[in-house]
Design a protein around this motif. Structure first.
Motif, short mmCIF file in Angstrom:
data_model
loop_
_atom_site.label_atom_id
_atom_site.label_comp_id
_atom_site.label_asym_id
_atom_site.label_seq_id
_atom_site.Cartn_x
_atom_site.Cartn_y
_atom_site.Cartn_z
N ARG A 90 37.77 43.73 39.99
CA ARG A 90 37.35 42.48 40.16
C ARG A 90 38.29 41.86 41.13
O ARG A 90 38.42 41.02 41.48
N ARG A 91 39.61 42.21 40.70
CA ARG A 91 40.19 41.24 40.48
C ARG A 91 41.38 41.86 42.10
O ARG A 91 41.96 43.09 41.81
N THR A 92 41.20 41.25 42.75
CA THR A 92 42.72 41.83 43.67
C THR A 92 44.18 42.13 43.45
O THR A 92 44.50 43.17 43.77
N TRP A 93 44.50 40.89 42.96
CA TRP A 93 45.98 41.23 42.67
C TRP A 93 46.12 42.10 41.14
O TRP A 93 46.87 42.95 41.24
N THR A 94 45.57 42.55 40.66
CA THR A 94 45.78 43.44 39.40
C THR A 94 45.31 44.88 39.95
O THR A 94 46.45 45.73 39.93
N SER A 95 44.41 44.98 40.68
CA SER A 95 43.74 46.47 41.77
C SER A 95 45.58 46.57 42.64
O SER A 95 46.15 48.24 42.75
N LEU A 96 46.48 46.02 42.75
CA LEU A 96 47.78 45.85 43.67
C LEU A 96 49.05 46.26 42.56
O LEU A 96 50.02 47.31 43.20
N SER A 97 48.87 45.46 41.35
CA SER A 97 49.90 45.43 40.78
C SER A 97 49.95 46.73 39.92
O SER A 97 51.33 47.58 39.66
N ARG A 98 48.41 47.19 39.19
CA ARG A 98 48.86 47.38 38.53
C ARG A 98 49.20 49.83 39.22
O ARG A 98 50.29 50.54 38.68
N PRO A 99 48.97 49.67 40.13
CA PRO A 99 49.69 51.01 40.70
C PRO A 99 50.92 51.30 41.12
O PRO A 99 51.74 51.87 40.76
N MET A 100 51.23 49.55 41.33
CA MET A 100 52.16 49.24 41.73
C MET A 100 53.69 50.23 40.40
O MET A 100 54.20 50.45 40.43
N ILE A 101 53.36 49.83 39.54
CA ILE A 101 53.62 49.84 38.20
C ILE A 101 54.06 50.68 38.09
O ILE A 101 55.03 51.52 37.96
N ALA A 102 52.91 51.93 37.91
CA ALA A 102 52.49 53.70 38.28
C ALA A 102 53.35 53.86 38.64
O ALA A 102 54.64 55.15 38.11
N MET A 103 53.61 53.56 39.74
CA MET A 103 54.39 54.13 41.18
C MET A 103 55.81 53.83 40.73
O MET A 103 56.47 55.07 40.86
N MET A 146 39.61 49.15 50.20
CA MET A 146 38.74 50.07 49.65
C MET A 146 38.02 48.18 49.23
O MET A 146 36.84 48.87 48.63
N ARG A 147 38.75 47.32 48.98
CA ARG A 147 37.72 46.26 48.80
C ARG A 147 36.61 46.10 49.33
O ARG A 147 35.70 45.40 48.29
N HIS A 148 36.86 46.49 50.54
CA HIS A 148 34.99 46.07 51.20
C HIS A 148 33.84 47.10 50.60
O HIS A 148 32.64 47.60 50.32
N LEU A 149 34.56 48.09 50.13
CA LEU A 149 33.81 49.66 49.28
C LEU A 149 33.35 49.01 48.38
O LEU A 149 31.70 49.04 47.80
N VAL A 150 33.74 48.12 47.39
CA VAL A 150 33.53 47.91 46.17
C VAL A 150 32.56 46.55 46.18
O VAL A 150 31.61 46.78 45.58
N ARG A 151 32.98 46.06 46.86
CA ARG A 151 31.47 44.86 47.61
C ARG A 151 30.55 45.58 48.23
O ARG A 151 29.02 44.82 47.63
N TRP A 152 30.61 46.41 48.55
CA TRP A 152 29.49 46.77 49.44
C TRP A 152 28.60 47.54 47.55
O TRP A 152 27.95 47.28 48.26
N ARG A 153 29.63 48.13 47.69
CA ARG A 153 28.43 48.86 46.43
C ARG A 153 28.58 48.46 44.90
O ARG A 153 27.38 48.80 44.63
N CYS A 154 29.04 47.26 44.72
CA CYS A 154 29.50 46.80 43.20
C CYS A 154 28.81 45.30 43.24
O CYS A 154 28.25 44.41 42.27
N GLY A 155 28.61 44.57 44.96
CA GLY A 155 28.60 43.58 45.29
C GLY A 155 29.62 42.62 44.38
O GLY A 155 30.86 43.23 44.07
N ALA A 156 29.68 41.13 44.35
CA ALA A 156 30.69 40.18 43.92
C ALA A 156 31.39 40.65 42.52
O ALA A 156 32.56 39.99 42.10
N ALA A 157 30.72 40.66 41.34
CA ALA A 157 30.64 40.70 40.01
C ALA A 157 30.85 42.09 39.51
O ALA A 157 31.25 41.96 37.93
N VAL A 158 30.40 42.95 40.35
CA VAL A 158 31.41 44.35 39.96
C VAL A 158 30.39 44.91 38.24
O VAL A 158 30.34 45.78 38.49
#
Length: 464
Positions: A90-103, A146-158
Motif C-alpha cells: 500500500r505504501r511506497t516508502w514502507t516498501s522501500l525502507s523495510r528491505p533497506m533495513i533488512a539489507m 513492482m508498484r505497477h504490478l500491485v496496482r494492476w493485480r490488487c487495485g489502489a486499496a490492495v
C-alpha cells in the motif's frame, strides 16, 4: 427494525451470494505480488553483487559467492520485518525502507560471521561494499517498478473493505464497498444460525468490515464480527473526542476494532500445507480400513455409507460434514437435536464399534482436503445441539467466537476429555473455554502436540 425476509427470498439471496461474492478475492493476488517482489529482490541482490564484482575485479564468481552469502540472511530478516506485507503493497516508502533495513543488517551480520570464521582474511571490502550498495539500489528500482504490478493485480486499496450501513452515520471511505444491511437481510441476531451463515456468505473475500449502526446495536454487531474471521470495526465517533487507544480515526469518523482474524497469512499457509500433507497421507495409508468399514456399514442394512450433516464452520458459515453412518438410517438425526447416549437404540452394532474407536470420524479427512475443516480446531457442532435444555449459543454467546478458525477433527477440548454427550451446561462451557484458549495461542507445534495426544484418546469411554 429490519423487516423480516421470507425464507424463499433468503435462499435466493444465499444462492446469489454463493455464485457471485460481494467482492473478488484479493488474497491470492496479494500472494502473487509478494512472490513477484521477492523474486525481484533476489534478482537485484545477485545482479548487484555480480555487477560490482565484475566492474571492480572482473571476477563474476566472487560476486555470485557474495550474493549467495547475503541472500538467506536478507530473506530471513525481510520475512520477519514485514518487507512482504500489506503495508509494503500500500505504501511506497514502507516498501522501500523495510528491505533497506533488512539489507543493512544482513551485510553487518555477513561481515561479522566472516570475521569470526576467518579473522585474518575477510571479504574484499571494495567489491563487497559496492555490491551491497548496488544491490540496495536495484532493490529500490525493482520495487518501484513492482508498484505497477500491485496496482494492476490488487487495485489502489490492495484489500477489500466493506461498509455495512445499518442505520448509523453516513460514512464515505474511498475504495470501500458499501452495502445496506436491510437490503441484504443482514441483522445482528446471535440466536439465528441462518442469519450468521448469511452474514458469513456476504463477508467472503472481505479483509475488513466497518459497521455503521445505532448505539443500541453496536454490541450485537461486535459479537457477530468476533466469529467472522475478519478485521471488524464498529463506527463510534466518540473515539475522535477521546483519542482512544486500540481505535482508528479515518476522515472525521472514529472506528473501534472489535475483532480480528486469529491467524495471519503466513500462519494460515503453514496450517493449510500441514493439513494437506497429513490428511492426504492419512487417506492413502488408511484406504484399506476405509474400504472395509464402508463395506461393513453398507452390508449391515443396505443404507448409505456416509452420514452427512450440516454443521457450522469458519466465519459462521454452514458446510456439509461427513462421517461413517453409525445409526439406523431411518433414525439418523440430521439436525443433532438428540445427542447419542450410552445405550442408544439407534446405533447399529457396526456403528457401536466405529464410534467407540472414533473410526466414524475418518471421512472428515476429505473435509480437510476440501478446505472445510482442519486437522486441529474447535469441533463443529450441529445447529440443534443442546447443553441440558438450551441450545449451545444460549448458554454462552461467546460460542460464536470459536468459529473464527476452521473446525477440526480434534481439538484442545477433546484431548482434555471434554467430548461425548452434553447433558449439562457445564459440559459446553468446558469445551468452549478450551476452544477459545486454542484460538489465542496458535502454533504449528501445538497442532502437532494435539494430534499426538489425540492418538492416545481415540478409544474412550465417552464415545457412544
Amino acid at each position: 427494525m429490519n423487516a423480516p425476509f421470507a425464507p424463499q427470498a433468503l435462499k435466493t439471496q444465499e444462492s446469489l451470494f454463493a455464485a457471485s461474492p460481494v467482492a473478488p478475492s484479493l488474497e491470492r493476488r496479494r500472494l502473487q505480488c509478494y512472490l513477484g517482489i521477492m523474486v525481484g529482490d533476489i534478482a537485484a541482490i545477485v545482479a548487484g553483487f555480480t555487477l560490482a564484482s565484475w566492474l571492480v575485479s572482473r571476477d563474476l564468481g566472487a560476486g555470485l559467492v557474495h550474493g549467495q552469502l547475503i541472500l538467506p540472511i536478507f530473506l530471513t530478516l525481510a520475512l520477519y520485518n514485514g518487507s512482504y506485507s500489506i503495508d509494503t503493497l500500500r505504501r511506497t516508502w514502507t516498501s522501500l525502507s523495510r528491505p533497506m533495513i533488512a539489507m543493512t543488517i544482513a551485510v553487518v551480520v555477513a561481515v561479522f560471521v566472516q570475521f569470526l570464521v576467518k579473522p585474518s582474511g575477510g571479504l574484499p571490502r571494495l567489491s563487497f561494499n559496492a555490491g551491497a550498495i548496488t544491490g540496495m539500489l536495484l532493490i529500490c528500482l525493482s520495487r518501484l517498478q513492482m508498484r505497477h504490478l500491485v496496482r494492476w493485480r490488487c487495485g489502489a486499496a490492495v484489500m477489500n473493505e466493506l461498509v455495512i450501513d445499518d442505520g448509523g452515520p453516513k460514512v464515505d471511505f474511498p475504495g470501500a464497498i458499501r452495502v445496506s444491511a436491510a437490503a441484504l437481510g443482514l441483522r445482528p441476531d446471535l440466536r439465528d444460525p441462518e442469519a450468521l451463515d448469511r452474514f458469513g456468505i456476504v463477508l467472503r473475500n472481505i479483509d475488513r468490515v466497518i459497521v455503521s449502526c445505532p448505539v443500541g446495536r453496536r454490541a450485537e454487531w461486535a459479537m457477530m464480527l468476533k466469529g467472522a474471521n475478519v478485521d471488524g470495526e464498529v463506527l463510534d465517533d466518540v473515539v475522535v473526542r477521546l483519542g482512544a487507544q486500540g481505535a482508528r480515526v479515518a476522515g472525521k469518523h472514529g472506528l473501534l476494532l472489535v475483532s480480528a482474524g486469529p491467524l495471519g497469512l503466513r500462519e494460515r499457509a503453514i496450517k493449510r500445507m500441514f493439513d494437506l500433507a497429513f490428511a492426504g497421507s492419512a487417506i492413502l495409508a488408511l484406504s484399506p480400513l476405509l474400504i472395509v468399514i464402508a463395506l461393513a456399514v453398507k452390508f449391515y442394512d443396505g443404507g448409505s455409507v456416509f452420514f452427512v450433516q450440516r454443521r457450522m464452520g469458519r466465519g459462521n458459515r454452514f458446510f456439509n460434514m461427513y462421517k461413517f453412518r453409525s445409526m439406523t438410517e431411518a433414525l439418523c438425526d440430521a439436525d443433532g437435536n438428540q445427542s447419542a447416549s450410552k445405550n442408544d437404540q439407534r446405533i447399529t452394532p457396526v456403528g457401536k464399534f466405529i464410534r467407540k474407536t472414533s473410526i466414524d470420524e475418518l471421512p472428515q479427512l476429505f473435509n480437510v482436503l476440501l478446505g472445510d475443516m482442519s486437522l486441529v480446531g474447535p469441533r463443529p457442532h450441529a445447529t440443534g445441539s443442546l447443553a441440558g435444555d438450551k441450545l449451545f449459543w444460549e448458554v454462552d454467546l461467546r460460542y460464536w467466537q470459536r468459529h473464527s478458525l476452521k473446525p477440526g477433527l480434534s481439538g484442545l477440548a477433546q484431548v482434555r476429555g471434554y467430548r461425548g454427550a452434553t447433558d449439562h451446561e457445564s459440559d459446553l462451557v468446558n469445551r468452549l473455554q478450551s476452544d477459545l484458549e486454542y484460538l489465542e495461542g496458535w502454533t504449528i507445534m501445538r497442532d502437532i502436540q494435539i494430534i499426538v495426544l489425540t492418538l492416545r484418546v481415540l478409544v474412550h469411554d465417552r464415545a457412544f
